[in-house]
Scaffold this active site. Structure first.
Site, PDB file in Angstrom:
ATOM      1  N   ARG A 393       0.924  -1.475  -0.036  1.00  0.00           N
ATOM      2  CA  ARG A 393       0.042   0.033  -0.330  1.00  0.00           C
ATOM      3  C   ARG A 393       0.956   1.362  -0.121  1.00  0.00           C
ATOM      4  NH1 ARG A 393      -2.496   3.916   2.613  1.00  0.00           N
ATOM      5  NH2 ARG A 393      -4.748   4.298   2.438  1.00  0.00           N
ATOM      6  N   CYS A 394       1.956   0.975   0.996  1.00  0.00           N
ATOM      7  CA  CYS A 394       3.127   2.782   0.900  1.00  0.00           C
ATOM      8  C   CYS A 394       3.704   2.796  -0.389  1.00  0.00           C
ATOM      9  CB  CYS A 394       4.058   2.003   1.716  1.00  0.00           C
ATOM     10  SG  CYS A 394       3.710   2.003   3.303  1.00  0.00           S
ATOM     11  N   MET A 395       3.580   1.694  -1.091  1.00  0.00           N
ATOM     12  CA  MET A 395       4.494   1.248  -2.380  1.00  0.00           C
ATOM     13  C   MET A 395       3.386   2.053  -3.686  1.00  0.00           C
ATOM     14  SD  MET A 395       7.352  -1.023  -2.953  1.00  0.00           S
ATOM     15  CE  MET A 395       6.398  -2.139  -2.638  1.00  0.00           C
TER      16      MET A 395
END
Length: 404
Positions: A393-395
């Site tokens: 999700r962060c990426m």
């Protein structure tokens, strides 16, 4: 469908923005790790292989992938915009020596290929790249011992944080650390000049006083947003965000603010909590048992804030209108597995459709729990990418999801 359409965390993903890790990782050195918010140094070649496979998984599932660096390169084909970006980039990097500013300006302007220039801005400039033969002032003599004229931006592959698409709008975030706030400059130029984004409403701006980061902002439905009050997101920023959100006459009715421990391992809400389906979430047990939740809504133009009572699954069920919300624990029932896999972002899933997520291979206990709950997994390698303390999700920055 609008150029931006994000009304859930789980609607079928149609278009997403990424940043492929670049040479900025090769400019990450031990003495800068604290300042640049890294605990380890990823190996660039393998990190790129892992990231390319992540991108392939998205494309294989019929998701359009665009890259931050390509979008910025498109707009700086206009020479005036290119010069404007270079000037603001130099200003953002707080260079004190006028001669260095001039030499850096000349060096950056010499890049004829627009994408190479963007990658250089992200990479940073080593002092050895620019020849400055005469050093007369005290500042020049002291700075000559420093390794960089502009420092790298190694966190950029965690593209979720600098700006966030919400509904048909965007939050251009003010980052918690000065070093990461430089990343939002690329978002500013895309939102100002790119044909797909330039008319979007801003819910927040990078020049506001208080910090808010994208990892803390989760869009659960057309009515509901969750935001973490974390190490990196200030409650005053959440109030400003909410005022702007409710003032633009959006469909969103409520923001739930989750109070998180002010610790690195819980730096953002999405490191401990992500959405899998309308009634299914990942959770870290420490958060589930100790969390305080506030609901924020609009009351005649003023913010109304209430303290929510009861178990988290019941609070979520109330606002999502679901009777049986289930929370899947990171690491399963083991406290040891929970602590270890939360550190490597076991809770940080990226949903590409309801009950279908991308996860890291290393989080075996959490992945087993997900599969036992009927979740389809797309497993990607994470030996190098996870060293930056961020997950799938962060990426990723979803731009368009189907509505559900």
């Amino acid at each position: 469908m609008n150029n931006i359409n994000i009304f859930s965390e789980i609607g079928k993903l149609k278009k997403v923005m990424l940043h492929r890790p670049g040479r900025e990782l090769n400019n990450l050195i031990p003495e800068l790790m604290d300042e640049l918010l890294f605990d380890e140094i990823p190996y660039l070649k393998e990190a790129q292989k892992e990231h390319d496979y992540f991108s392939k998984v998205l494309r294989d599932n019929h998701i359009e992938v665009v890259y931050l660096e390509d979008l910025v390169a498109e707009i700086i084909k206009d020479r005036n915009i290119k010069e404007e970006l270079i000037e603001e980039y130099i200003l953002e990097n707080s260079i004190d020596i006028e001669k260095e500013k001039s030499l850096l300006r000349q060096y950056l302007a010499s890049f004829e290929d627009e994408k190479e220039l963007v990658l250089k801005l992200m990479e940073g400039t080593r002092r050895e790249e620019i020849k400055n033969t005469s050093k007369n002032s005290l500042c020049e003599l002291v700075s000559s011992n420093l390794k960089f004229i502009t420092k790298p931006m190694p966190n950029l592959y965690f593209i979720r944080d600098p700006f966030t698409f919400v509904g048909n709008h965007v939050s251009l975030n003010k980052m918690w650390s000065k070093t990461r706030n430089r990343e939002t400059l690329f978002g500013k130029y895309i939102l100002k000049y790119h044909r797909d984004f330039k008319d979007v409403n801003l819910l927040y701006n990078r020049n506001y006083r208080h910090s808010i980061e994208g990892g803390d902002i989760l869009v659960l439905s057309k009515d509901l947003i969750c935001i973490g009050i974390s190490q990196r997101t200030n409650p005053k920023a959440i109030e400003e965000f909410c005022k702007n959100l409710f003032n633009i006459n959006s469909s969103f009715k409520t923001v739930l603010a989750f109070v998180l421990p002010k610790k690195r391992e819980f730096m953002h809400l999405d490191t401990v909590f992500t959405m899998i389906d309308k009634d299914l979430f990942t959770i870290h047990s420490t958060i589930e048992k100790n969390i305080t939740v506030y609901s924020i809504s609009s009351n005649n133009g003023e913010l109304k804030v209430n303290t929510e009572k009861g178990f988290l699954e019941n609070i979520l069920g109330q606002y999502l209108k679901k009777d049986n919300v289930k929370l899947i624990p990171c690491g399963g029932s083991s406290k040891v597995d929970a602590a270890r896999e939360q550190w490597s972002d076991g809770s940080n899933t990226l949903a590409i459709a309801p009950r279908e997520v991308i996860v890291y291979d290393r989080n075996t206990a959490t992945n087993r729990e997900l599969e036992e709950n009927g979740v389809k997994l797309h497993i990607i390698k994470s030996g190098e990418l996870s060293r930056g303390r961020g997950g799938p999700r962060c990426m990723s920055m979803p731009i368009i999801r189907e509505e559900i």
